[in-house]
Design an enzyme around this catalytic site. Structure first.
Site, PDB file in Angstrom:
ATOM      1  N   SER A 131       0.844  -1.207  -0.011  1.00  0.00           N
ATOM      2  CA  SER A 131       0.089  -0.035   0.008  1.00  0.00           C
ATOM      3  C   SER A 131       0.835   1.204   0.032  1.00  0.00           C
ATOM      4  CB  SER A 131      -0.773   0.094   1.236  1.00  0.00           C
ATOM      5  OG  SER A 131      -1.762   1.402   1.207  1.00  0.00           O
ATOM      6  N   LYS A 185      -4.538  -6.788   3.205  1.00  0.00           N
ATOM      7  CA  LYS A 185      -4.546  -5.728   2.472  1.00  0.00           C
ATOM      8  C   LYS A 185      -5.907  -5.383   1.914  1.00  0.00           C
ATOM      9  CE  LYS A 185      -2.951  -2.449  -0.666  1.00  0.00           C
ATOM     10  NZ  LYS A 185      -3.754  -2.156  -1.669  1.00  0.00           N
ATOM     11  N   HIS A 188      -7.559  -3.396   4.841  1.00  0.00           N
ATOM     12  CA  HIS A 188      -7.016  -2.044   4.557  1.00  0.00           C
ATOM     13  C   HIS A 188      -7.692  -1.124   3.950  1.00  0.00           C
ATOM     14  CE1 HIS A 188      -4.501   0.939   2.660  1.00  0.00           C
ATOM     15  NE2 HIS A 188      -3.954   1.094   4.004  1.00  0.00           N
ATOM     16  N   ASN A 189      -7.811  -1.658   2.462  1.00  0.00           N
ATOM     17  CA  ASN A 189      -8.644  -0.632   1.488  1.00  0.00           C
ATOM     18  C   ASN A 189     -10.021  -0.738   1.786  1.00  0.00           C
ATOM     19  OD1 ASN A 189      -6.156  -1.159   0.132  1.00  0.00           O
ATOM     20  ND2 ASN A 189      -7.047  -1.282  -1.900  1.00  0.00           N
ATOM     21  N   GLU A 192     -10.201   1.954   4.331  1.00  0.00           N
ATOM     22  CA  GLU A 192      -9.792   3.316   3.503  1.00  0.00           C
ATOM     23  C   GLU A 192     -11.099   3.765   3.137  1.00  0.00           C
ATOM     24  OE1 GLU A 192      -6.323   2.829   0.769  1.00  0.00           O
ATOM     25  OE2 GLU A 192      -7.655   3.587  -0.497  1.00  0.00           O
TER      26      GLU A 192
END
Ligand code: NBP
Length: 482
Positions: A131, A185, A188-189, A192
Site C-alpha cells: 500500500s 491488504k 486495509h482498503n 480506507e
C-alpha cells in the site's frame, strides 16, 4: 546468459513495478534484475536510472539466470490473468526453494489458490499486499506479506529494507501464511473506503450547515490534523479543498463530477465480511455510497423527490463543527473496529495466525490510512491480544463515551436536514446495537420459527425449541426438538 548477480528481481515495470525496483535498488546490498513483457519499459527504466545499477533482462530464462539462489522475484502486474501468466513463466524457469512474490492487488482467494498450486512445485509463493501508491512504492510502502516461514527468511530483510518506517519500526511484518497478506491488504482498503466516506460526510455537513467555503473548511481539516484525527487522509482532504480550478477560478471540488469510482477492493471486503458473518457496516455503507453516486440516471429521476422544508443552517457553527469532529472520530473507531473484526474472523476461517497489533503498527506509515490513531490500536491489542471488540478497549470506549452525544446530534441534524450521512448513521446504529442489552433479534427468531420451523433457543433453559404456531397458540407448548 547473465551471471547470477542480482539478489532480487521485479517483473512488470509499469508505474508501481518501476518505482518498487528503484526503491529496492536504492537500498544497500540490493542488486535488482528487471523484466517486462514488452522491451520498451525495461529500456526506458534502465536508461533513465543508470544510478540504480539494474540488471536488465529480456526473457524469463535470462531473468532466472541473473538471480542468486534462492531466486526471489516480485511480480507487479495488473491483478488477474496477467499474474497467472507471469507465475506460469516463473515456475517454468525457477527451481524448488525459489520465491515468487505477487505484489499486486490480488483477491485473496486467488492468492490461496496460487500458493497451493505453486507449493506443489517446491517453489514458495508469497502474496504481499503493498500500500502507498506510486510514491509509497518509490519511497517506502507499507507491506503485508503472507506465504511460508521459509520464504520470509529470505524475503524479510529485503522487504524490511524498502518499507516505510514509523517511529523507528519498519512497516512490514510476516502477516500470516497463505493468502493472509492479501486478505489484510483487502481489509486495509475497505477501511480506507470507510475513512474517506466519513471525511466526505463531515465536509458535506459542515458546508451545508455553516455555509463555509471549501477553502474555509480546508482550514477546519488542517486544524483537525493537529489533534486525535491526525492522518494522511485528513491532511490531503485539506489540500483537495484548498485547490482552485485554474480554468474557472472555482474551488476544484465544485468542478469535479460527484460520482466516486472504485476498483473493487471495498466490494471484496464487504462480500468477504458477508460470507464470514462479520458486520462491517461502515465499510459497506462507504462502498454503497460510491455506487449510489455513480448512478446519474437514477439520481436524475429522483431529484424531484421531496426533502424537508426550509434551509439547513446551524445556530452555532463552531459548536456544530466540534460535534462533527467528535462524530467523525467515533464513527472512525467503529469502522476500524469492524475491519479488525473481519481480519480476526478471516484468520479463524482460513487458519492463519495474525497479530492484530502488528497489523495496526505496519499501517502507521507508508499506506493510505496511516494515522496517529493506529498507535492507540496497537496499544489496545498489546493490553489485551484477544480483545473481542476493539471499540471496547479503554481508550476507545472513553472516546466513544465522550463523543456519543455529539454523534447523536449530528446524525439527527443530518436526518432532519435531509443530508445523507450513511456512514455516520450506520456506525452509530452499530454502536447502539453492539451495546444493547437485548435486541429485537428475538422477534426475528420467532418469525423464522413460525414460517420455517428454524427453531430458537430460550433464555431460561438449554436446548433448541420449536413452537407449533398454528391452532390455539395460547395453549401450545414449546417442543424441545432434541
Ligand atoms: P499495471 O497494473 O498497469 O500492470 C501492467 C504491467 O504489467 C505492464 O508493465 C505490463 O507489461 C506488465 N505485464 C507483464 Br511483465 N506480463 C503481463 C501479462 N501477462 N499481462 C499483462 N501485463 C503484463 O501496473 P501498475 O499500475 O504498476 O500496478 C501493478 C500492480 O500493483 C497492480 O496489481 C496494482 O493493482 C498494484 N497496486 C497499484 C497501486 C497504485 O497505486 N497504482 C497501489 C498498490 C498496488 P507491458 O508493458 O508489456 O504492457
Amino acid at each position: 546468459m547473465p551471471t547470477a548477480s542480482a539478489n532480487i528481481g521485479v517483473v512488470g515495470l509499469a508505474v508501481m513495478g518501476s518505482n518498487l525496483a528503484r526503491n529496492l535498488a536504492s537500498r544497500e546490498g540490493n542488486t535488482v534484475a528487471v523484466l517486462n513483457r514488452s522491451r520498451a519499459k525495461t529500456d526506458e527504466l534502465v536508461a533513465l536510472h543508470p544510478e540504480a545499477g539494474f540488471v536488465p533482462t529480456f526473457s524469463y530464462e535470462e531473468f532466472a539466470a541473473s538471480l542468486q539462489k534462492p531466486r526471489t522475484a516480485i511480480i507487479m502486474v495488473k491483478a488477474g490473468l496477467g499474474t497467472d501468466a507471469v507465475i506460469d513463466e516463473l515456475v517454468r524457469v525457477f527451481e524448488p526453494g525459489d520465491i515468487i512474490v505477487d505484489g499486486g492487488n490480488a483477491y485473496f482467494p486467488d492468492t490461496i489458490r496460487r500458493e497451493q498450486a505453486v507449493r506443489e512445485t517446491g517453489i514458495n509463493f508469497v502474496g504481499a499486499g503493498i500500500s502507498g501508491g506510486e510514491e509509497g512504492a518509490l519511497l517506502g510502502p507499507s507491506i503485508m506479506p503472507g506465504g511460508s516461514d521459509e520464504s520470509w527468511v529470505t524475503l524479510g530483510p529485503i522487504l524490511t529494507s524498502i518499507a516505510a518506517v514509523a517511529e523507528g519500526e519498519p512497516c512490514v511484518t510476516h502477516v500470516g501464511h497463505g493468502g493472509a497478506g492479501h486478505f489484510v491488504k483487502m481489509v486495509h482498503n475497505g477501511i480506507e473506503y470507510a475513512d474517506m466516506q466519513l471525511i466526505a460526510e463531515a465536509y458535506d455537513l459542515i458546508r451545508r450547515g455553516t455555509g463555509k467555503t471549501p477553502a474555509e473548511i480546508a482550514e477546519v481539516f488542517a486544524e483537525w490534523n493537529t489533534g486525535e484525527l491526525e492522518s494522511y487522509l485528513i491532511e490531503i482532504t485539506a489540500e483537495v479543498l484548498r485547490q482552485i480550478d485554474a480554468e474557472t477560478g472555482k474551488p476544484l471540488v465544485d468542478v469535479i463530477v460527484d460520482q466516486a469510482g472504485a476498483k473493487g477492493t471495498g466490494a471484496w471486503t464487504v462480500q468477504t465480511a458477508l460470507a464470514l458473518g462479520v458486520p462491517v457496516s461502515g465499510i459497506a455503507e462507504a462502498t454503497f455510497a460510491r455506487s449510489l453516486s455513480s448512478h446519474p440516471e437514477q439520481r436524475a429521476v429522483a431529484a424531484h423527490l421531496p426533502g424537508p422544508e426550509g434551509e439547513f443552517a446551524v445556530d452555532d457553527a463552531d459548536a456544530f463543527i466540534e460535534d462533527v469532529r467528535l462524530a467523525l472520530y467515533a464513527s472512525k473507531i467503529v469502522a476500524y473496529s469492524q475491519g479488525f473484526d473481519e481480519i480476526r474472523a478471516g484468520a479463524v476461517e482460513y487458519g492463519w495466525t495474525i497479530d492484530l497489533g502488528a497489523v495496526s503498527k505496519i499501517w502507521r506509515a507508508g499506506c493510505i490510512i496511516r494515522a496517529q490513531f493506529l498507535n492507540r490500536i496497537a496499544e489496545a491489542y498489546a493490553g489485551e491480544p484477544d480483545l473481542p471488540a476493539l471499540l471496547t478497549a479503554p481508550y476507545f470506549a472513553e472516546a466513544l463515551a465522550r463523543g456519543q452525544a455529539a454523534w447523536r446530534r449530528v446524525v439527527v441534524a443530518a436526518a432532519q436536514a435531509g443530508i445523507p450521512a450513511p456512514a455516520f448513521s450506520s456506525s452509530l446504529s452499530y454502536y447502539d446495537g453492539i451495546r444493547a442489552e437485548r435486541l429485537p433479534a428475538a422477534l426475528v427468531q420467532g418469525q423464522r420459527d413460525f414460517f420455517g420451523a428454524h427453531t430458537y433457543r430460550r433464555i431460561d433453559k438449554d436446548g433448541t425449541f420449536h413452537t407449533l404456531w398454528s391452532g390455539d397458540r395460547t395453549e401450545i407448548p414449546a417442543v424441545d426438538t432434541h
